[in-house]
Design a protein around this motif. Sequence first.
Motif, PDB file in Angstrom:
ATOM      1  N   SER A  60     -16.834  54.914  25.160  1.00  0.00           N
ATOM      2  CA  SER A  60     -16.708  55.602  23.870  1.00  0.00           C
ATOM      3  C   SER A  60     -17.402  54.801  22.781  1.00  0.00           C
ATOM      4  O   SER A  60     -17.703  53.612  22.969  1.00  0.00           O
ATOM      5  CB  SER A  60     -15.227  55.779  23.487  1.00  0.00           C
ATOM      6  OG  SER A  60     -14.643  54.523  23.201  1.00  0.00           O
ATOM      7  N   GLY A  61     -17.615  55.457  21.658  1.00  0.00           N
ATOM      8  CA  GLY A  61     -18.142  54.758  20.484  1.00  0.00           C
ATOM      9  C   GLY A  61     -17.156  53.697  20.012  1.00  0.00           C
ATOM     10  O   GLY A  61     -17.551  52.608  19.571  1.00  0.00           O
ATOM     11  N   THR A  62     -15.879  54.026  20.095  1.00  0.00           N
ATOM     12  CA  THR A  62     -14.838  53.086  19.694  1.00  0.00           C
ATOM     13  C   THR A  62     -14.911  51.806  20.535  1.00  0.00           C
ATOM     14  O   THR A  62     -14.811  50.692  20.008  1.00  0.00           O
ATOM     15  CB  THR A  62     -13.442  53.738  19.854  1.00  0.00           C
ATOM     16  OG1 THR A  62     -13.466  55.036  19.265  1.00  0.00           O
ATOM     17  CG2 THR A  62     -12.354  52.903  19.226  1.00  0.00           C
ATOM     18  N   THR A  86     -14.705  57.268   6.327  1.00  0.00           N
ATOM     19  CA  THR A  86     -15.129  57.362   7.728  1.00  0.00           C
ATOM     20  C   THR A  86     -13.960  57.799   8.595  1.00  0.00           C
ATOM     21  O   THR A  86     -12.817  57.901   8.134  1.00  0.00           O
ATOM     22  CB  THR A  86     -15.703  56.019   8.226  1.00  0.00           C
ATOM     23  OG1 THR A  86     -16.176  56.176   9.577  1.00  0.00           O
ATOM     24  CG2 THR A  86     -14.665  54.912   8.205  1.00  0.00           C
ATOM     25  N   PHE A  87     -14.268  58.029   9.850  1.00  0.00           N
ATOM     26  CA  PHE A  87     -13.270  58.337  10.868  1.00  0.00           C
ATOM     27  C   PHE A  87     -12.539  57.040  11.221  1.00  0.00           C
ATOM     28  O   PHE A  87     -13.131  55.954  11.196  1.00  0.00           O
ATOM     29  CB  PHE A  87     -14.007  58.899  12.086  1.00  0.00           C
ATOM     30  CG  PHE A  87     -13.126  59.318  13.223  1.00  0.00           C
ATOM     31  CD1 PHE A  87     -11.969  60.059  13.026  1.00  0.00           C
ATOM     32  CD2 PHE A  87     -13.489  58.996  14.521  1.00  0.00           C
ATOM     33  CE1 PHE A  87     -11.179  60.456  14.090  1.00  0.00           C
ATOM     34  CE2 PHE A  87     -12.715  59.398  15.600  1.00  0.00           C
ATOM     35  CZ  PHE A  87     -11.558  60.122  15.389  1.00  0.00           C
ATOM     36  N   ALA A  89     -11.802  55.663  13.807  1.00  0.00           N
ATOM     37  CA  ALA A  89     -12.367  54.888  14.928  1.00  0.00           C
ATOM     38  C   ALA A  89     -13.261  53.746  14.446  1.00  0.00           C
ATOM     39  O   ALA A  89     -13.456  52.771  15.173  1.00  0.00           O
ATOM     40  CB  ALA A  89     -13.163  55.807  15.855  1.00  0.00           C
ATOM     41  N   SER A  90     -13.818  53.865  13.233  1.00  0.00           N
ATOM     42  CA  SER A  90     -14.646  52.770  12.711  1.00  0.00           C
ATOM     43  C   SER A  90     -13.823  51.504  12.540  1.00  0.00           C
ATOM     44  O   SER A  90     -14.338  50.396  12.688  1.00  0.00           O
ATOM     45  CB  SER A  90     -15.241  53.142  11.342  1.00  0.00           C
ATOM     46  OG  SER A  90     -15.995  54.318  11.417  1.00  0.00           O
ATOM     47  N   VAL A 138     -21.058  52.470   7.940  1.00  0.00           N
ATOM     48  CA  VAL A 138     -21.089  53.791   8.579  1.00  0.00           C
ATOM     49  C   VAL A 138     -22.191  54.642   7.945  1.00  0.00           C
ATOM     50  O   VAL A 138     -22.402  54.579   6.730  1.00  0.00           O
ATOM     51  CB  VAL A 138     -19.720  54.493   8.402  1.00  0.00           C
ATOM     52  CG1 VAL A 138     -19.722  55.864   9.062  1.00  0.00           C
ATOM     53  CG2 VAL A 138     -18.606  53.625   8.963  1.00  0.00           C
ATOM     54  N   ASP A 164     -22.257  51.516  12.354  1.00  0.00           N
ATOM     55  CA  ASP A 164     -21.567  52.607  13.036  1.00  0.00           C
ATOM     56  C   ASP A 164     -22.440  53.851  12.869  1.00  0.00           C
ATOM     57  O   ASP A 164     -22.360  54.548  11.862  1.00  0.00           O
ATOM     58  CB  ASP A 164     -20.169  52.799  12.452  1.00  0.00           C
ATOM     59  CG  ASP A 164     -19.409  53.940  13.123  1.00  0.00           C
ATOM     60  OD1 ASP A 164     -20.055  54.761  13.812  1.00  0.00           O
ATOM     61  OD2 ASP A 164     -18.178  54.029  12.933  1.00  0.00           O
ATOM     62  N   ALA A 166     -22.415  56.395  14.913  1.00  0.00           N
ATOM     63  CA  ALA A 166     -21.815  57.414  15.784  1.00  0.00           C
ATOM     64  C   ALA A 166     -22.265  58.820  15.383  1.00  0.00           C
ATOM     65  O   ALA A 166     -22.423  59.697  16.220  1.00  0.00           O
ATOM     66  CB  ALA A 166     -20.294  57.324  15.729  1.00  0.00           C
ATOM     67  N   GLU A 167     -22.473  58.999  14.063  1.00  0.00           N
ATOM     68  CA  GLU A 167     -22.819  60.332  13.559  1.00  0.00           C
ATOM     69  C   GLU A 167     -24.304  60.453  13.245  1.00  0.00           C
ATOM     70  O   GLU A 167     -24.748  61.512  12.799  1.00  0.00           O
ATOM     71  CB  GLU A 167     -21.995  60.615  12.284  1.00  0.00           C
ATOM     72  CG  GLU A 167     -20.501  60.543  12.535  1.00  0.00           C
ATOM     73  CD  GLU A 167     -19.648  60.776  11.288  1.00  0.00           C
ATOM     74  OE1 GLU A 167     -20.217  61.033  10.199  1.00  0.00           O
ATOM     75  OE2 GLU A 167     -18.416  60.696  11.417  1.00  0.00           O
ATOM     76  N   SER A 188     -22.045  57.292  19.480  1.00  0.00           N
ATOM     77  CA  SER A 188     -20.973  57.985  20.196  1.00  0.00           C
ATOM     78  C   SER A 188     -21.544  59.229  20.855  1.00  0.00           C
ATOM     79  O   SER A 188     -22.380  59.912  20.270  1.00  0.00           O
ATOM     80  CB  SER A 188     -19.863  58.387  19.224  1.00  0.00           C
ATOM     81  OG  SER A 188     -19.001  59.339  19.837  1.00  0.00           O
ATOM     82  N   ASN A 190     -19.294  61.548  22.027  1.00  0.00           N
ATOM     83  CA  ASN A 190     -18.116  62.397  22.083  1.00  0.00           C
ATOM     84  C   ASN A 190     -18.559  63.870  21.999  1.00  0.00           C
ATOM     85  O   ASN A 190     -19.669  64.156  21.556  1.00  0.00           O
ATOM     86  CB  ASN A 190     -17.202  62.019  20.904  1.00  0.00           C
ATOM     87  CG  ASN A 190     -15.842  62.663  21.019  1.00  0.00           C
ATOM     88  OD1 ASN A 190     -15.334  62.869  22.116  1.00  0.00           O
ATOM     89  ND2 ASN A 190     -15.250  63.006  19.889  1.00  0.00           N
ATOM     90  N   LYS A 193     -20.416  65.367  18.862  1.00  0.00           N
ATOM     91  CA  LYS A 193     -21.540  64.655  18.241  1.00  0.00           C
ATOM     92  C   LYS A 193     -22.862  65.369  18.521  1.00  0.00           C
ATOM     93  O   LYS A 193     -22.903  66.341  19.273  1.00  0.00           O
ATOM     94  CB  LYS A 193     -21.571  63.199  18.739  1.00  0.00           C
ATOM     95  CG  LYS A 193     -20.326  62.382  18.344  1.00  0.00           C
ATOM     96  CD  LYS A 193     -20.175  62.274  16.851  1.00  0.00           C
ATOM     97  CE  LYS A 193     -19.172  61.274  16.299  1.00  0.00           C
ATOM     98  NZ  LYS A 193     -17.838  61.161  16.811  1.00  0.00           N
ATOM     99  N   GLY A 200     -18.240  59.228  25.517  1.00  0.00           N
ATOM    100  CA  GLY A 200     -19.027  58.046  25.850  1.00  0.00           C
ATOM    101  C   GLY A 200     -19.574  57.390  24.604  1.00  0.00           C
ATOM    102  O   GLY A 200     -19.402  57.913  23.493  1.00  0.00           O
TER     103      GLY A 200
HETATM  104  C1  LIG Z   1     -16.977  59.768  16.498  1.00  0.00           C
HETATM  105  C2  LIG Z   1     -16.971  58.543  15.673  1.00  0.00           C
HETATM  106  C3  LIG Z   1     -16.614  57.290  16.197  1.00  0.00           C
HETATM  107  C4  LIG Z   1     -15.973  57.101  17.538  1.00  0.00           C
HETATM  108  O1  LIG Z   1     -16.648  57.520  18.615  1.00  0.00           O
HETATM  109  P1  LIG Z   1     -15.831  57.876  19.965  1.00  0.00           P
HETATM  110  O2  LIG Z   1     -16.921  58.019  20.953  1.00  0.00           O
HETATM  111  O3  LIG Z   1     -15.107  59.164  19.698  1.00  0.00           O
HETATM  112  O4  LIG Z   1     -14.929  56.741  20.265  1.00  0.00           O
HETATM  113  C5  LIG Z   1     -16.743  56.171  15.399  1.00  0.00           C
HETATM  114  N1  LIG Z   1     -17.172  56.268  14.145  1.00  0.00           N
HETATM  115  C6  LIG Z   1     -17.508  57.442  13.585  1.00  0.00           C
HETATM  116  C7  LIG Z   1     -18.002  57.455  12.178  1.00  0.00           C
HETATM  117  C8  LIG Z   1     -17.392  58.633  14.314  1.00  0.00           C
HETATM  118  O5  LIG Z   1     -17.694  59.790  13.742  1.00  0.00           O
END
Ligand SMILES: *Cc1c(COP(=O)(O)O)cnc(C)c1O
Length: 385
Positions: A60-62, A86-87, A89-90, A138, A164, A166-167, A188, A190, A193, A200
């Motif tokens: 995962s991104g996390t 941010t989400f 998970a950051s 982010v 980060d 992820a997006e 990420s 996910n 995304k 992943g």
């Molecule tokens: C989706 C997301 C993550 C986490 O990614 P995962 O793959 O869901 O663990 C982290 N940071 C941001 C900004 C996200 O949007």
Amino acid sequence: MLIDKEKIYLSLAHMSGNEQKYINEAFETNWITPLGPNVDAFEIETASFVGVKAAVAVSSGTAAIHLALQLLDVGPDDRVFCSTLTFVASANPILYQGAEPVFIDSEPETWNMSPQALERALKEAAIEGKLPKAVIVVHLYGQSAKMDEISYLCNKYNIPIIEDAAESLGSTYKGKASGTMGTFGIYSFNGNKIITTSGGGMLVSNNRDAIEKARFLATQAKDSAPYYQHSIMGFNYRMSNILAGIGRAQLEVLNERVRDRRAIFDYYYQKLSNLPGITFMNELKDTQSNRWLTTILVEEKDAGISCESLLKNLSEENIEARHVWKPLHLQPLFKGTAYYSHSENENVAELLFEKGICLPSGSGMTKEQQERVINFILNIIKVRV
Ligand SMILES: *Cc1c(COP(=O)(O)O)cnc(C)c1O
């Protein structure tokens, strides 16, 4: 509730058709494991796409953020600065390490980390002798943060940056791929995304040794010995060879997905940007956003409707739209955590949260679906002003 109307989702997985080919290859060779040829290829192909020396595919991104913090030796008593808008998970991995997050406000132009808030936070931390071990920046909804300004400040205090991204996979900043400008970058995959492996992530860096170490940590930190020997603590964070197969096919269409999401943004912009009280997220000069999600701000006094009511109306119409992320410094989880606002009396992320809406933006959306969202918003706002 008009449940007869087909639901329009915020951002759905959009397969290319080639995914099955790579999955079949994995089946035929019985590589139904974490690791395997798809994983190796996906890492090499992603590294080459964004232009970094090394990448490791993870679950995962996390997990990728967690590994980056582990590599930077972040532990209890350490501080890590992180964007507040941010989400969750950051920032969760900061807590996994027992470290202390410090949240940095957004600035209005990019909605991302405010360099002036970061500067104040760094200055104060330097005086206290408690500089952060890392800064997590982010790139929200595909929009690049002001990396020159942020990098300048972090270099001045010698603090590594974790991007980060992820997006923002597929976005660029002054010609450089998002996620490749810091010491580490994370992506990420996910389900929602811009490209997905269903779940992943990827950790990337120009430091090959660090990525090798991440690969070792993500594989239970198994020593090279003829038996199971472990000298340090590891994680089970690797990506499976099946999912990496999906990722390979998705990466092949990433440029198309960016093009499609940008076209969706353009269409919303063309039709809605003249409405009173509606403004769109900018694109910073010399950058290209992947426009993962089209986001607008609703100014109630001009639009005649609040962000909250507009969201409710959309939901009753079976259109999935969402609030912009709730800032982390306002989350119950992070109550009492240090936070630096953009300026003394400007809390930018809070305003963006109050007024911001993410519109359905999936690259698989049809023109008719886009028109349904647009016409619905046009009608709502036109009757009120
Ligand atoms: C989706 C997301 C993550 C986490 O990614 P995962 O793959 O869901 O663990 C982290 N940071 C941001 C900004 C996200 O949007």
